[in-house]
Design a protein around this motif. Structure first.
Motif, mmCIF file in Angstrom:
data_model
loop_
_atom_site.group_PDB
_atom_site.id
_atom_site.type_symbol
_atom_site.label_atom_id
_atom_site.label_comp_id
_atom_site.label_asym_id
_atom_site.label_seq_id
_atom_site.Cartn_x
_atom_site.Cartn_y
_atom_site.Cartn_z
ATOM 1 N N MET A 1 0.822 -1.194 0.000
ATOM 2 C CA MET A 1 0.000 0.000 0.000
ATOM 3 C C MET A 1 0.863 1.254 0.000
ATOM 4 O O MET A 1 0.387 2.325 0.313
ATOM 5 C CB MET A 1 -0.926 -0.004 1.206
ATOM 6 N N GLY A 2 2.109 1.126 -0.379
ATOM 7 C CA GLY A 2 3.011 2.265 -0.401
ATOM 8 C C GLY A 2 2.573 3.377 -1.334
ATOM 9 O O GLY A 2 3.014 4.513 -1.193
ATOM 10 N N PHE A 3 1.695 3.089 -2.291
ATOM 11 C CA PHE A 3 1.214 4.129 -3.211
ATOM 12 C C PHE A 3 0.289 5.119 -2.509
ATOM 13 O O PHE A 3 0.082 6.231 -2.980
ATOM 14 C CB PHE A 3 0.483 3.509 -4.407
ATOM 15 N N PHE A 4 -0.302 4.723 -1.368
ATOM 16 C CA PHE A 4 -1.205 5.607 -0.634
ATOM 17 C C PHE A 4 -0.369 6.381 0.377
ATOM 18 O O PHE A 4 0.124 5.817 1.347
ATOM 19 C CB PHE A 4 -2.300 4.791 0.057
ATOM 20 N N PRO A 5 -0.164 7.687 0.163
ATOM 21 C CA PRO A 5 0.782 8.435 0.996
ATOM 22 C C PRO A 5 0.425 8.500 2.477
ATOM 23 O O PRO A 5 1.297 8.719 3.303
ATOM 24 C CB PRO A 5 0.772 9.839 0.375
ATOM 25 N N LEU A 6 -0.836 8.291 2.831
ATOM 26 C CA LEU A 6 -1.233 8.363 4.238
ATOM 27 C C LEU A 6 -1.333 6.994 4.894
ATOM 28 O O LEU A 6 -1.844 6.880 6.014
ATOM 29 C CB LEU A 6 -2.568 9.102 4.355
ATOM 30 N N HIS A 7 -0.852 5.956 4.237
ATOM 31 C CA HIS A 7 -0.987 4.596 4.769
ATOM 32 C C HIS A 7 -0.416 4.468 6.183
ATOM 33 O O HIS A 7 -1.051 3.902 7.064
ATOM 34 C CB HIS A 7 -0.331 3.589 3.830
ATOM 35 N N ASP A 8 0.766 5.010 6.418
ATOM 36 C CA ASP A 8 1.406 4.861 7.726
ATOM 37 C C ASP A 8 0.768 5.744 8.798
ATOM 38 O O ASP A 8 0.960 5.504 9.980
ATOM 39 C CB ASP A 8 2.896 5.173 7.629
ATOM 40 N N ALA A 9 0.021 6.763 8.386
ATOM 41 C CA ALA A 9 -0.586 7.694 9.346
ATOM 42 C C ALA A 9 -2.091 7.495 9.450
ATOM 43 O O ALA A 9 -2.778 8.333 10.016
ATOM 44 C CB ALA A 9 -0.277 9.128 8.929
ATOM 45 N N SER A 10 -2.604 6.402 8.870
ATOM 46 C CA SER A 10 -4.047 6.150 8.855
ATOM 47 C C SER A 10 -4.333 4.742 9.361
ATOM 48 O O SER A 10 -3.444 3.913 9.468
ATOM 49 C CB SER A 10 -4.597 6.277 7.434
ATOM 50 N N THR A 11 -5.616 4.497 9.608
ATOM 51 C CA THR A 11 -6.070 3.188 10.041
ATOM 52 C C THR A 11 -7.122 2.681 9.069
ATOM 53 O O THR A 11 -8.030 3.433 8.691
ATOM 54 C CB THR A 11 -6.709 3.292 11.445
ATOM 55 N N ILE A 12 -6.997 1.425 8.654
ATOM 56 C CA ILE A 12 -8.047 0.806 7.844
ATOM 57 C C ILE A 12 -9.179 0.463 8.794
ATOM 58 O O ILE A 12 -8.985 -0.275 9.766
ATOM 59 C CB ILE A 12 -7.549 -0.465 7.133
ATOM 60 N N ILE A 13 -10.374 1.015 8.535
ATOM 61 C CA ILE A 13 -11.479 0.752 9.453
ATOM 62 C C ILE A 13 -12.560 -0.128 8.848
ATOM 63 O O ILE A 13 -13.413 -0.628 9.567
ATOM 64 C CB ILE A 13 -12.082 2.054 10.005
ATOM 65 N N ASP A 14 -12.535 -0.329 7.526
ATOM 66 C CA ASP A 14 -13.509 -1.238 6.915
ATOM 67 C C ASP A 14 -13.087 -1.525 5.484
ATOM 68 O O ASP A 14 -12.235 -0.858 4.917
ATOM 69 C CB ASP A 14 -14.915 -0.629 6.940
ATOM 70 N N GLY A 15 -13.711 -2.540 4.907
ATOM 71 C CA GLY A 15 -13.492 -2.901 3.518
ATOM 72 C C GLY A 15 -14.773 -3.465 2.935
ATOM 73 O O GLY A 15 -15.586 -4.055 3.657
ATOM 74 N N CYS A 16 -14.986 -3.260 1.643
ATOM 75 C CA CYS A 16 -16.179 -3.769 0.980
ATOM 76 C C CYS A 16 -15.927 -3.808 -0.519
ATOM 77 O O CYS A 16 -15.447 -2.828 -1.085
ATOM 78 C CB CYS A 16 -17.375 -2.870 1.301
ATOM 79 N N ASN A 17 -16.233 -4.937 -1.142
ATOM 80 C CA ASN A 17 -16.109 -5.089 -2.598
ATOM 81 C C ASN A 17 -14.736 -4.666 -3.124
ATOM 82 O O ASN A 17 -14.632 -4.043 -4.169
ATOM 83 C CB ASN A 17 -17.208 -4.312 -3.317
ATOM 84 N N GLY A 18 -13.694 -4.965 -2.383
ATOM 85 C CA GLY A 18 -12.336 -4.663 -2.826
ATOM 86 C C GLY A 18 -11.849 -3.267 -2.495
ATOM 87 O O GLY A 18 -10.700 -2.931 -2.774
ATOM 88 N N LEU A 19 -12.692 -2.426 -1.901
ATOM 89 C CA LEU A 19 -12.290 -1.078 -1.512
ATOM 90 C C LEU A 19 -11.989 -1.043 -0.020
ATOM 91 O O LEU A 19 -12.558 -1.807 0.763
ATOM 92 C CB LEU A 19 -13.402 -0.068 -1.822
ATOM 93 N N LEU A 20 -11.088 -0.147 0.386
ATOM 94 C CA LEU A 20 -10.739 0.015 1.791
ATOM 95 C C LEU A 20 -11.143 1.403 2.252
ATOM 96 O O LEU A 20 -10.974 2.381 1.525
ATOM 97 C CB LEU A 20 -9.231 -0.166 1.986
ATOM 98 N N LEU A 21 -11.668 1.482 3.464
ATOM 99 C CA LEU A 21 -12.000 2.756 4.082
ATOM 100 C C LEU A 21 -10.924 3.047 5.126
ATOM 101 O O LEU A 21 -10.753 2.297 6.082
ATOM 102 C CB LEU A 21 -13.378 2.697 4.747
ATOM 103 N N TYR A 22 -10.159 4.105 4.878
ATOM 104 C CA TYR A 22 -9.120 4.540 5.798
ATOM 105 C C TYR A 22 -9.622 5.737 6.589
ATOM 106 O O TYR A 22 -10.432 6.523 6.091
ATOM 107 C CB TYR A 22 -7.890 5.031 5.021
ATOM 108 N N TYR A 23 -9.086 5.906 7.795
ATOM 109 C CA TYR A 23 -9.342 7.115 8.564
ATOM 110 C C TYR A 23 -8.011 7.678 9.023
ATOM 111 O O TYR A 23 -7.223 6.980 9.660
ATOM 112 C CB TYR A 23 -10.239 6.843 9.773
#
Length: 89
Positions: free
Chosen positions: A1-23
């Protein structure tokens, strides 16, 4: 997930149909991320603090439970077609 610049500063809180919801807590924001296409979109912050947030079965909608009531909760829904949250103020 290195392409998502906020990956290290965010939390994955849900997923659905292949999509991830980060906060991300600072600045507070939701992000929808598609790991397959490497596309992402930031959502405007809901007006009320979310107690629980989930992707719905329609992955174009994010549900935020903003306030617990005796028989349910106040719910805000992000409508990607309008680009805005809707629900009780």
């Amino acid at each position: 997930m290195g392409f998502f610049p906020l990956h290290d500063a965010s939390t994955i809180i849900d997923g659905c149909n292949g999509l991830l919801l980060y906060y991300a807590s600072w600045p507070p924001a939701f992000h929808i991320v598609n790991p397959t296409t490497r596309r992402r979109a930031a959502l405007p912050a809901p007006r009320a603090r979310a107690l629980l947030s989930v992707l719905s079965f329609d992955p174009c909608k994010v549900l935020c439970f903003a306030g617990w009531l005796p028989r349910g909760a106040t719910i805000k829904v992000f409508d990607s077609g309008r680009g805005a949250w809707r629900g009780p103020a």
